[in-house]
Design a protein around this motif. Sequence first.
Motif, PDB file in Angstrom:
ATOM      1  N   GLU A  19      46.173  27.100  12.046  1.00  0.00           N
ATOM      2  CA  GLU A  19      46.765  25.785  11.854  1.00  0.00           C
ATOM      3  C   GLU A  19      47.698  25.469  13.014  1.00  0.00           C
ATOM      4  OE1 GLU A  19      48.736  25.671   8.091  1.00  0.00           O
ATOM      5  OE2 GLU A  19      46.867  25.754   6.940  1.00  0.00           O
ATOM      6  N   PRO A  36      53.433  21.237  10.343  1.00  0.00           N
ATOM      7  CA  PRO A  36      51.981  21.396  10.477  1.00  0.00           C
ATOM      8  C   PRO A  36      51.315  20.040  10.704  1.00  0.00           C
ATOM      9  CG  PRO A  36      52.594  21.456   8.168  1.00  0.00           C
ATOM     10  CD  PRO A  36      53.882  21.330   8.935  1.00  0.00           C
ATOM     11  N   LYS A  38      47.329  18.461  10.711  1.00  0.00           N
ATOM     12  CA  LYS A  38      45.979  18.863  10.331  1.00  0.00           C
ATOM     13  C   LYS A  38      44.922  17.794  10.563  1.00  0.00           C
ATOM     14  CE  LYS A  38      47.860  21.819   6.656  1.00  0.00           C
ATOM     15  NZ  LYS A  38      47.883  22.100   5.192  1.00  0.00           N
ATOM     16  N   THR A  39      45.336  16.547  10.735  1.00  0.00           N
ATOM     17  CA  THR A  39      44.378  15.458  10.899  1.00  0.00           C
ATOM     18  C   THR A  39      44.625  14.729  12.211  1.00  0.00           C
ATOM     19  OG1 THR A  39      45.764  13.773   9.848  1.00  0.00           O
ATOM     20  CG2 THR A  39      44.389  15.139   8.396  1.00  0.00           C
ATOM     21  N   VAL A  68      41.748  21.092  15.528  1.00  0.00           N
ATOM     22  CA  VAL A  68      42.075  21.215  14.099  1.00  0.00           C
ATOM     23  C   VAL A  68      41.546  20.011  13.318  1.00  0.00           C
ATOM     24  CG1 VAL A  68      44.080  22.679  14.513  1.00  0.00           C
ATOM     25  CG2 VAL A  68      44.383  20.200  14.374  1.00  0.00           C
ATOM     26  N   LYS A  71      37.945  20.230  12.171  1.00  0.00           N
ATOM     27  CA  LYS A  71      37.645  21.042  10.995  1.00  0.00           C
ATOM     28  C   LYS A  71      37.531  20.190   9.738  1.00  0.00           C
ATOM     29  CE  LYS A  71      41.010  24.095  11.630  1.00  0.00           C
ATOM     30  NZ  LYS A  71      41.809  25.341  11.417  1.00  0.00           N
ATOM     31  N   ASN A  72      37.959  18.936   9.833  1.00  0.00           N
ATOM     32  CA  ASN A  72      37.837  18.014   8.708  1.00  0.00           C
ATOM     33  C   ASN A  72      36.499  17.281   8.699  1.00  0.00           C
ATOM     34  OD1 ASN A  72      40.558  18.512   7.860  1.00  0.00           O
ATOM     35  ND2 ASN A  72      41.274  17.150   9.479  1.00  0.00           N
TER      36      ASN A  72
END
Length: 356
Positions: A19, A36, A38-39, A68, A71-72
Amino acid sequence: MEIDAVYEAGTLYLDERDELLILDQTLLPGERRYIPVKTAQEVWQAIYQLKVRGAPAIGVAAAYGLYVASKNIEENDAGKFCDKVREMSAYLAGARPTAVNLTWALERMEGALNLARAAGVPPQALRQALKEEALAIHREDRQVCFSIAQNGLTLLKKGMGLLTHCNAGALATTGCGTALAPIYLGQARGYGFRVFADETRPLLQGARLTAYELADAGVDVTVICDNMAASVMAQGRIDAVLVGCDRVAANGDAANKIGTLSVALAAKHYGIPFYVCAPTSTLDPACPDGAQIPIEQRDGAEIAQMWYRAPMVAEGAKTYNPAFDVTGHELITALITEKGVLYPPFDRAIAAVLRP
């Protein structure tokens, strides 16, 4: 490296869970917190809101961010996967238009994606290619910073008084910085520099960030208001100016944080060397001169409200808040890069250092 321990935790990093964690610089110097992301939206906001800032750090953040965010993507078709990654890349590129490292890093990521796609591998392998390229960009940034430190220190002498504007240190990169890199190396070698840091209105990067990291490293640092720089120069307390930059045009014009131009003009008047520290990834041969560099315009609330309990600008008054200005090449003594020190004429020097 003798200064490799400078902020070892880093401005950002990929943790053991794969992450991306970013040091939220809007909280400094009061609080040191990693957040963090993530998007693609979270990466864009972190860059635009200056949670991560500084041209090299923005590039690394965008590279990791693209990985990262990929990964979505729930897509088993390699072609469609690549299309969605490119859409994300184009979106991230719009977060900070002046910093060329942002688009440079994203173009590298797309290049790695294209090479992997040409090999006919599935989406999971494409995603791994993105990760490996982001890691490579990160490693290179750390080495580039140290090389700039070495090259910059050759221009400086022990006991010098140095002035810097904005923050081009460890917090603006993933290594020891650009403009602050020679200072850190000099500190490690006993040079005993006296550093004057402009506060850097309106976002106070000098007061909040440069002073924070230099003081923490034991460097003699004094914060001055932006309008004091010329006066301090007139007193003979400044022997050289070191600044970073977000883009250097083909002719040597350099865009850096707003206020840099005033410092350069004052340095020229007092005969003080003015050095721009820049990784070659910041050199933009496709941009002929500074007039062609897009200058980001930011919310006037940063001037009128951000640091005050109540608005400090009279109601009804307008604000003008460009994030950067352009220092003409004629005001620059030299460009300090990881590949050496470049001197005028800059158009020839830049073309030569970028030649394959």
